[in-house]
Motif scaffolding. Sequence first.
Motif, PDB file in Angstrom:
ATOM      1  N   SER A 216      86.855 -23.022 -31.170  1.00 29.21           N
ATOM      2  CA  SER A 216      86.431 -22.468 -32.464  1.00 29.21           C
ATOM      3  C   SER A 216      86.738 -23.468 -33.566  1.00 29.21           C
ATOM      4  O   SER A 216      85.917 -23.732 -34.444  1.00 29.21           O
ATOM      5  CB  SER A 216      87.164 -21.154 -32.770  1.00 29.21           C
ATOM      6  OG  SER A 216      86.928 -20.250 -31.737  1.00 29.21           O
ATOM      7  N   CYS A 219      84.322 -26.312 -33.546  1.00 31.34           N
ATOM      8  CA  CYS A 219      82.959 -26.087 -34.058  1.00 31.34           C
ATOM      9  C   CYS A 219      82.964 -25.278 -35.358  1.00 31.34           C
ATOM     10  O   CYS A 219      81.992 -24.595 -35.666  1.00 31.34           O
ATOM     11  CB  CYS A 219      82.042 -25.522 -32.971  1.00 31.34           C
ATOM     12  SG  CYS A 219      82.505 -23.950 -32.314  1.00 31.34           S
ATOM     13  N   ASP A 266      75.031 -14.828 -31.638  1.00 38.56           N
ATOM     14  CA  ASP A 266      74.887 -16.293 -31.619  1.00 38.56           C
ATOM     15  C   ASP A 266      76.220 -17.028 -31.501  1.00 38.56           C
ATOM     16  O   ASP A 266      76.330 -18.000 -30.771  1.00 38.56           O
ATOM     17  CB  ASP A 266      74.167 -16.770 -32.892  1.00 38.56           C
ATOM     18  CG  ASP A 266      72.715 -16.322 -32.879  1.00 38.56           C
ATOM     19  OD1 ASP A 266      72.205 -16.017 -31.775  1.00 38.56           O
ATOM     20  OD2 ASP A 266      72.106 -16.263 -33.967  1.00 38.56           O
ATOM     21  N   VAL A 267      77.216 -16.564 -32.261  1.00 34.27           N
ATOM     22  CA  VAL A 267      78.516 -17.254 -32.233  1.00 34.27           C
ATOM     23  C   VAL A 267      79.129 -17.106 -30.834  1.00 34.27           C
ATOM     24  O   VAL A 267      79.636 -18.061 -30.250  1.00 34.27           O
ATOM     25  CB  VAL A 267      79.473 -16.688 -33.318  1.00 34.27           C
ATOM     26  CG1 VAL A 267      80.835 -17.367 -33.247  1.00 34.27           C
ATOM     27  CG2 VAL A 267      78.854 -16.840 -34.704  1.00 34.27           C
ATOM     28  N   THR A 268      79.045 -15.886 -30.293  1.00 31.69           N
ATOM     29  CA  THR A 268      79.572 -15.624 -28.946  1.00 31.69           C
ATOM     30  C   THR A 268      78.892 -16.523 -27.922  1.00 31.69           C
ATOM     31  O   THR A 268      79.549 -17.138 -27.073  1.00 31.69           O
ATOM     32  CB  THR A 268      79.344 -14.142 -28.571  1.00 31.69           C
ATOM     33  OG1 THR A 268      79.935 -13.329 -29.581  1.00 31.69           O
ATOM     34  CG2 THR A 268      79.933 -13.809 -27.215  1.00 31.69           C
ATOM     35  N   LYS A 269      77.570 -16.606 -28.022  1.00 30.06           N
ATOM     36  CA  LYS A 269      76.818 -17.418 -27.052  1.00 30.06           C
ATOM     37  C   LYS A 269      77.223 -18.882 -27.166  1.00 30.06           C
ATOM     38  O   LYS A 269      77.377 -19.573 -26.156  1.00 30.06           O
ATOM     39  CB  LYS A 269      75.306 -17.272 -27.286  1.00 30.06           C
ATOM     40  CG  LYS A 269      74.774 -15.953 -26.724  1.00 30.06           C
ATOM     41  CD  LYS A 269      73.273 -15.970 -26.539  1.00 30.06           C
ATOM     42  CE  LYS A 269      72.575 -15.800 -27.856  1.00 30.06           C
ATOM     43  NZ  LYS A 269      71.170 -15.439 -27.777  1.00 30.06           N
ATOM     44  N   ARG A 270      77.426 -19.329 -28.419  1.00 30.73           N
ATOM     45  CA  ARG A 270      77.807 -20.733 -28.629  1.00 30.73           C
ATOM     46  C   ARG A 270      79.177 -21.011 -27.998  1.00 30.73           C
ATOM     47  O   ARG A 270      79.370 -22.011 -27.319  1.00 30.73           O
ATOM     48  CB  ARG A 270      77.838 -21.036 -30.126  1.00 30.73           C
ATOM     49  CG  ARG A 270      77.752 -22.511 -30.412  1.00 30.73           C
ATOM     50  CD  ARG A 270      77.172 -22.779 -31.783  1.00 30.73           C
ATOM     51  NE  ARG A 270      78.229 -23.110 -32.719  1.00 30.73           N
ATOM     52  CZ  ARG A 270      78.391 -22.561 -33.914  1.00 30.73           C
ATOM     53  NH1 ARG A 270      77.566 -21.612 -34.330  1.00 30.73           N
ATOM     54  NH2 ARG A 270      79.350 -22.948 -34.705  1.00 30.73           N
ATOM     55  N   LEU A 271      80.115 -20.078 -28.220  1.00 27.31           N
ATOM     56  CA  LEU A 271      81.469 -20.277 -27.675  1.00 27.31           C
ATOM     57  C   LEU A 271      81.437 -20.260 -26.148  1.00 27.31           C
ATOM     58  O   LEU A 271      82.116 -21.046 -25.493  1.00 27.31           O
ATOM     59  CB  LEU A 271      82.429 -19.220 -28.217  1.00 27.31           C
ATOM     60  CG  LEU A 271      82.798 -19.356 -29.705  1.00 27.31           C
ATOM     61  CD1 LEU A 271      83.622 -18.158 -30.177  1.00 27.31           C
ATOM     62  CD2 LEU A 271      83.568 -20.656 -29.979  1.00 27.31           C
ATOM     63  N   ARG A 272      80.629 -19.374 -25.581  1.00 20.20           N
ATOM     64  CA  ARG A 272      80.526 -19.321 -24.111  1.00 20.20           C
ATOM     65  C   ARG A 272      79.958 -20.637 -23.564  1.00 20.20           C
ATOM     66  O   ARG A 272      80.490 -21.213 -22.616  1.00 20.20           O
ATOM     67  CB  ARG A 272      79.646 -18.133 -23.675  1.00 20.20           C
ATOM     68  CG  ARG A 272      79.503 -18.047 -22.161  1.00 20.20           C
ATOM     69  CD  ARG A 272      78.722 -16.827 -21.681  1.00 20.20           C
ATOM     70  NE  ARG A 272      78.475 -16.934 -20.253  1.00 20.20           N
ATOM     71  CZ  ARG A 272      79.347 -16.576 -19.299  1.00 20.20           C
ATOM     72  NH1 ARG A 272      80.501 -16.044 -19.636  1.00 20.20           N
ATOM     73  NH2 ARG A 272      79.052 -16.724 -18.032  1.00 20.20           N
ATOM     74  N   GLU A 273      78.863 -21.091 -24.188  1.00 21.56           N
ATOM     75  CA  GLU A 273      78.240 -22.337 -23.706  1.00 21.56           C
ATOM     76  C   GLU A 273      79.196 -23.513 -23.810  1.00 21.56           C
ATOM     77  O   GLU A 273      79.304 -24.323 -22.900  1.00 21.56           O
ATOM     78  CB  GLU A 273      76.967 -22.631 -24.514  1.00 21.56           C
ATOM     79  CG  GLU A 273      75.781 -21.836 -24.009  1.00 21.56           C
ATOM     80  CD  GLU A 273      74.669 -21.714 -25.040  1.00 21.56           C
ATOM     81  OE1 GLU A 273      74.621 -22.544 -25.976  1.00 21.56           O
ATOM     82  OE2 GLU A 273      73.870 -20.770 -24.912  1.00 21.56           O
ATOM     83  N   LEU A 274      79.900 -23.567 -24.932  1.00 18.46           N
ATOM     84  CA  LEU A 274      80.848 -24.666 -25.155  1.00 18.46           C
ATOM     85  C   LEU A 274      81.980 -24.612 -24.130  1.00 18.46           C
ATOM     86  O   LEU A 274      82.358 -25.633 -23.547  1.00 18.46           O
ATOM     87  CB  LEU A 274      81.410 -24.536 -26.583  1.00 18.46           C
ATOM     88  CG  LEU A 274      81.955 -25.779 -27.246  1.00 18.46           C
ATOM     89  CD1 LEU A 274      80.960 -26.914 -27.193  1.00 18.46           C
ATOM     90  CD2 LEU A 274      82.323 -25.462 -28.701  1.00 18.46           C
ATOM     91  N   SER A 277      80.571 -25.743 -20.781  1.00 17.36           N
ATOM     92  CA  SER A 277      80.245 -27.167 -20.681  1.00 17.36           C
ATOM     93  C   SER A 277      81.514 -28.001 -20.583  1.00 17.36           C
ATOM     94  O   SER A 277      81.559 -28.983 -19.837  1.00 17.36           O
ATOM     95  CB  SER A 277      79.340 -27.620 -21.830  1.00 17.36           C
ATOM     96  OG  SER A 277      80.082 -27.687 -23.013  1.00 17.36           O
TER      97      SER A 277
END
Length: 290
Positions: A216, A219, A266-274, A277
């Motif tokens: 968090s 980003c 969107d924020v949740t999806k971003r954190l999951r993807e990050l 990865s």
Amino acid sequence: MTRTFYVNGEYVAENEARISVLDRGFLFADAVYEVTSVLGGRLIDNKNHLIRLQRSLAELSMDSPCSDDEIEAIQEELVRRNDLREGLVYLQVSRGAADRDFGFPDDTTPSLVMFTQEKNLLSSPKAETGLSVITVDDIRWQRRDIKTVGLLAPVLGKQAAKKAGVDDAWMVEDGYVTEGTSNNAYIIDENGVVMTRHLGNEILSGITREAVMKLSDACQVQVIEQPFTPEQAYRAKEAFITSASMFVMPVVSIDGHTIGDGKPGDVTKRLRELYISIARERTDFSDVTS
Ligand code: PMP
């Protein structure tokens, strides 16, 4: 194919894995555990799991069965023997076996048990649709920072969720959400600010939580560590949970209230993807920077 388990120094077939009836883990839940995820045959963030294991043991004045390096070598050997690519390694340490008596026995050797579980961690369907949760009373003991196998309250919470036709339960104490039955709980407000309960004896210090804090920060997602009420959660724009077996998992309904537009935010999806990865390319999150 039958799995290989590890029990007190030996690798044995699942149906031959045995522990004494007098084991204090069995009689008193006098035992602690850890669950580490495995991706591509590699243990994820395991050093931090072992640090927490040692802390749990120390809080209960329990001896460690062996060094962290030895524990990790056994975990890796078990992953290898079971040809595990994606899933979990469960490990449990108990104070050992001794005739039934509440006080700590003298000179008992701790028991160490491990096994693996295959699990689809990356392409879980719930990551696409999100979870529904209900709230339940938090009826656990007061040292939830220690990761003990005394898990009857979460068992009852998950069962209440199952009976209600939802995925999980968030536990509530004195009007505030503590955490999920087996995960840390988060909400996100309309400004994209994440809120999750501060650490203390009331919740487990999640290893995934720690990683998500770092992500968090990297980003520029602001996180406030303070308790929130179920009512605040009902009005949240997004909600999610974290754990070693779920990574970052969206929550789209709480007590029947739709969160945001009912889809993973969107924020949740971003954190999951990050999270995924980084987990795929590194063994821990220590050097994550913006
Ligand atoms: N809280 C509780 C009560 C848990 O059981 C778990 C999972 N072990 C977590 C939080 C998440 O911890 P971690 O991210 O280390 O899996």
